[in-house]
Write a protein that holds these residues in place. Structure first.
Motif, PDB file in Angstrom:
ATOM      1  N   TRP A  67       0.943  -1.122   0.024  1.00 62.42           N
ATOM      2  CA  TRP A  67       0.026   0.020   0.054  1.00 62.42           C
ATOM      3  C   TRP A  67       0.890   1.189   0.043  1.00 62.42           C
ATOM      4  CZ3 TRP A  67      -4.178  -0.746   4.317  1.00 62.42           C
ATOM      5  CH2 TRP A  67      -5.069  -1.914   3.949  1.00 62.42           C
ATOM      6  N   SER A  68       0.471   2.229  -0.688  1.00 61.03           N
ATOM      7  CA  SER A  68       1.026   3.568  -0.731  1.00 61.03           C
ATOM      8  C   SER A  68       0.594   4.265   0.722  1.00 61.03           C
ATOM      9  CB  SER A  68       0.719   4.538  -1.805  1.00 61.03           C
ATOM     10  OG  SER A  68      -0.882   4.754  -1.953  1.00 61.03           O
ATOM     11  N   TRP A  69       1.349   5.360   0.790  1.00 60.39           N
ATOM     12  CA  TRP A  69       0.921   6.180   2.169  1.00 60.39           C
ATOM     13  C   TRP A  69      -0.679   6.487   2.021  1.00 60.39           C
ATOM     14  CZ3 TRP A  69       2.785   5.491   6.460  1.00 60.39           C
ATOM     15  CH2 TRP A  69       4.107   5.269   6.714  1.00 60.39           C
ATOM     16  N   GLU A  70      -1.031   7.060   0.442  1.00 66.15           N
ATOM     17  CA  GLU A  70      -2.147   7.435   0.497  1.00 66.15           C
ATOM     18  C   GLU A  70      -3.268   6.353   0.541  1.00 66.15           C
ATOM     19  OE1 GLU A  70       0.237  10.011  -2.608  1.00 66.15           O
ATOM     20  OE2 GLU A  70       0.330   7.952  -1.676  1.00 66.15           O
ATOM     21  N   GLU A  71      -3.137   5.081   0.200  1.00 69.27           N
ATOM     22  CA  GLU A  71      -3.980   3.991   0.268  1.00 69.27           C
ATOM     23  C   GLU A  71      -4.018   3.726   1.886  1.00 69.27           C
ATOM     24  OE1 GLU A  71      -3.633   0.875  -3.056  1.00 69.27           O
ATOM     25  OE2 GLU A  71      -1.639   1.733  -2.301  1.00 69.27           O
ATOM     26  N   ALA A  72      -2.894   3.713   2.635  1.00 63.58           N
ATOM     27  CA  ALA A  72      -2.965   3.306   4.036  1.00 63.58           C
ATOM     28  C   ALA A  72      -3.810   4.464   4.551  1.00 63.58           C
ATOM     29  CB  ALA A  72      -1.376   3.042   4.523  1.00 63.58           C
ATOM     30  N   GLY A  73      -3.454   5.713   4.538  1.00 69.50           N
ATOM     31  CA  GLY A  73      -4.206   6.945   4.964  1.00 69.50           C
ATOM     32  C   GLY A  73      -5.512   6.828   4.965  1.00 69.50           C
ATOM     33  N   GLY A  74      -6.221   6.346   3.939  1.00 69.72           N
ATOM     34  CA  GLY A  74      -7.684   6.094   3.869  1.00 69.72           C
ATOM     35  C   GLY A  74      -8.402   5.042   4.432  1.00 69.72           C
ATOM     36  N   ALA A  75      -7.466   3.966   4.640  1.00 71.48           N
ATOM     37  CA  ALA A  75      -7.694   2.739   4.682  1.00 71.48           C
ATOM     38  C   ALA A  75      -8.619   2.357   6.233  1.00 71.48           C
ATOM     39  CB  ALA A  75      -6.999   1.817   4.717  1.00 71.48           C
ATOM     40  N   ALA A  76      -8.198   2.803   7.220  1.00 73.12           N
ATOM     41  CA  ALA A  76      -8.844   2.325   8.500  1.00 73.12           C
ATOM     42  C   ALA A  76     -10.396   2.478   8.642  1.00 73.12           C
ATOM     43  CB  ALA A  76      -8.043   2.673   9.750  1.00 73.12           C
ATOM     44  N   GLY A  77     -10.680   3.645   8.291  1.00 75.56           N
ATOM     45  CA  GLY A  77     -11.987   4.139   8.348  1.00 75.56           C
ATOM     46  C   GLY A  77     -12.973   3.305   7.841  1.00 75.56           C
ATOM     47  N   ALA A  78     -12.559   3.015   6.478  1.00 69.85           N
ATOM     48  CA  ALA A  78     -13.245   2.300   5.311  1.00 69.85           C
ATOM     49  C   ALA A  78     -13.501   0.616   5.858  1.00 69.85           C
ATOM     50  CB  ALA A  78     -12.864   2.462   3.907  1.00 69.85           C
ATOM     51  N   VAL A  79     -12.307   0.252   6.437  1.00 70.07           N
ATOM     52  CA  VAL A  79     -12.293  -1.196   6.818  1.00 70.07           C
ATOM     53  C   VAL A  79     -13.089  -1.124   8.137  1.00 70.07           C
ATOM     54  CG1 VAL A  79     -10.801  -2.584   7.836  1.00 70.07           C
ATOM     55  CG2 VAL A  79     -10.075  -1.753   5.768  1.00 70.07           C
ATOM     56  N   GLU A  80     -13.115  -0.220   8.812  1.00 64.43           N
ATOM     57  CA  GLU A  80     -13.817  -0.534  10.496  1.00 64.43           C
ATOM     58  C   GLU A  80     -15.254  -0.379   9.916  1.00 64.43           C
ATOM     59  OE1 GLU A  80     -16.330   0.639  13.249  1.00 64.43           O
ATOM     60  OE2 GLU A  80     -15.624   2.153  11.894  1.00 64.43           O
ATOM     61  N   THR A  81     -15.653   0.592   9.232  1.00 62.07           N
ATOM     62  CA  THR A  81     -17.071   0.781   8.706  1.00 62.07           C
ATOM     63  C   THR A  81     -17.672  -0.421   8.049  1.00 62.07           C
ATOM     64  OG1 THR A  81     -16.766   3.318   8.579  1.00 62.07           O
ATOM     65  CG2 THR A  81     -18.778   2.198   7.633  1.00 62.07           C
ATOM     66  N   SER A  82     -16.840  -0.915   7.134  1.00 62.67           N
ATOM     67  CA  SER A  82     -17.473  -2.065   6.368  1.00 62.67           C
ATOM     68  C   SER A  82     -17.564  -3.333   7.107  1.00 62.67           C
ATOM     69  CB  SER A  82     -16.297  -2.316   5.252  1.00 62.67           C
ATOM     70  OG  SER A  82     -16.375  -1.203   4.293  1.00 62.67           O
ATOM     71  N   THR A  83     -16.509  -3.437   8.160  1.00 66.91           N
ATOM     72  CA  THR A  83     -16.633  -4.565   8.982  1.00 66.91           C
ATOM     73  C   THR A  83     -17.716  -4.667   9.868  1.00 66.91           C
ATOM     74  OG1 THR A  83     -13.989  -4.765   8.880  1.00 66.91           O
ATOM     75  CG2 THR A  83     -15.077  -6.074  10.557  1.00 66.91           C
ATOM     76  N   ARG A  84     -17.859  -3.413  10.492  1.00 69.90           N
ATOM     77  CA  ARG A  84     -18.968  -3.131  11.261  1.00 69.90           C
ATOM     78  C   ARG A  84     -20.202  -3.429  10.660  1.00 69.90           C
ATOM     79  NH1 ARG A  84     -20.491   2.133  11.723  1.00 69.90           N
ATOM     80  NH2 ARG A  84     -18.270   2.718  11.577  1.00 69.90           N
TER      81      ARG A  84
END
Length: 316
Positions: A115-132
């Motif tokens: 992952w680039s920094w751009e990808e990693a920077g935007g990942a956690a929120g989308a991952v958390e929301t999707s998993t939730r």
């Protein structure tokens, strides 16, 4: 340090860069020098005032829920991470503040090498929301999931996580995004009038669950699902009127119960799975655009168009 905040409800122009004291890692936390951080669609609604009765705000409100960067402070009781490590993760839901030069993370995982920094920077929120939401809908192998607005920042990740669970995914998007959705593993269709018939043609046996990332179409989505309990939205403020759960994350109080009207506990456990899937080449984070901190208002403007394909991020 520089950080993004707003001191009143309003349009994107109320967002500004402020000079604020640096935060420091407390027990169970780490601090990172931020390389990139996400622009959250949910914060568009907080900033506009649409969520004022659901999410309490104290002004000035610091923005940003997820970020990636290099660890430079490790709090007491934290093991398995050292200064200099590259990580991605999320800040406290009550404090926010990830759109800044330094951020304190309460949940994190190693930054995938691919992952680039751009990808990693935007990942956690989308991952958390999707998993939730996928957890609440109990999406599993052999089921069919409809993702409304599948080409957006959360939708793109939700599609991939559902596919990884073994589900068949149908995703709605504009026609020019259909090949993109196929590349993520979804069967695409357009949204709008006639959606039920188009979904029925793709899934003659029906769909088991609906993940709404757009809002504005709950009557159709409930009809497609056949049961309000099989629909979860993260975007429709009229959810309760339709008997549908609107999922948003919130911190836990001293009893461990999520606080905030209708809040769901944060799905931090999704980050570790995301690392595994990324390492296997099964999860990427499409980035629609990257802006410097000084152009945070422009990032908010793009987010509000609801036409960005993937995540919008700020670079520190």
């Amino acid at each position: 340090m520089r950080a993004i905040e707003f001191a009143e409800y309003g349009p994107p122009s109320v967002v500004y860069v402020a000079e604020v004291p640096q935060p420091h890692a407390g027990p169970g936390e780490i601090r990172i020098a931020v390389r990139a951080s996400g622009v959250s669609p949910g914060e568009m609604r907080i900033r506009s005032g649409a969520l004022r009765d659901v999410v309490p705000v104290t002004f000035p409100f610091r923005t940003g829920f997820d970020a990636a960067g290099v660890v430079d402070e490790v709090g007491d009781g934290v093991a398995g991470v050292d200064e200099g490590d590259e990580v991605f993760g999320m800040v406290g839901a009550a404090t926010r503040g990830a759109n800044a030069e330094f951020a304190v993370l309460t949940g994190w995982a190693p930054k995938p090498a691919g992952w680039s920094w751009e990808e990693a920077g935007g990942a956690a929120g989308a991952v958390e929301t999707s998993t939730r939401v996928l957890d609440r809908l109990a999406v599993r192998a052999g089921q069919t999931l409809l993702v409304q607005a599948a080409a957006g920042g959360v939708g793109t990740v939700a599609v991939q996580l559902a596919v990884a669970r073994g589900a068949t995914v149908i995703g709605t998007a504009s026609a020019h995004n259909h090949d993109f959705l196929r590349s993520l593993g979804a069967e695409p269709t357009t949204y709008g009038t006639g959606l039920a018939a188009r979904v029925g043609a793709l899934a003659p046996a029906g769909v088991d669950a609906v993940f709404d990332c757009a809002g504005g179409a709950l009557p159709d989505l409930v009809a497609i699902a056949g049961d309000t309990a099989r629909v979860v939205t993260i975007a429709d403020m009229d959810a309760a009127a339709h008997g549908v759960h609107m999922s948003h994350g919130a911190p836990a109080d001293e009893t461990g119960k999520a606080v905030g009207a209708g809040a769901d506990p944060l799905a931090v456990h999704g980050l570790a799975l995301a690392v595994t899937l990324a390492g296997e080449g099964r999860l990427r984070v499409p980035v629609a655009a990257a802006f410097p901190l000084a152009e945070a208002a422009a990032a908010h403007e793009l987010s509000e168009t609801r036409h960005a394909r993937g995540k919008i991020v700020l670079m520190s």
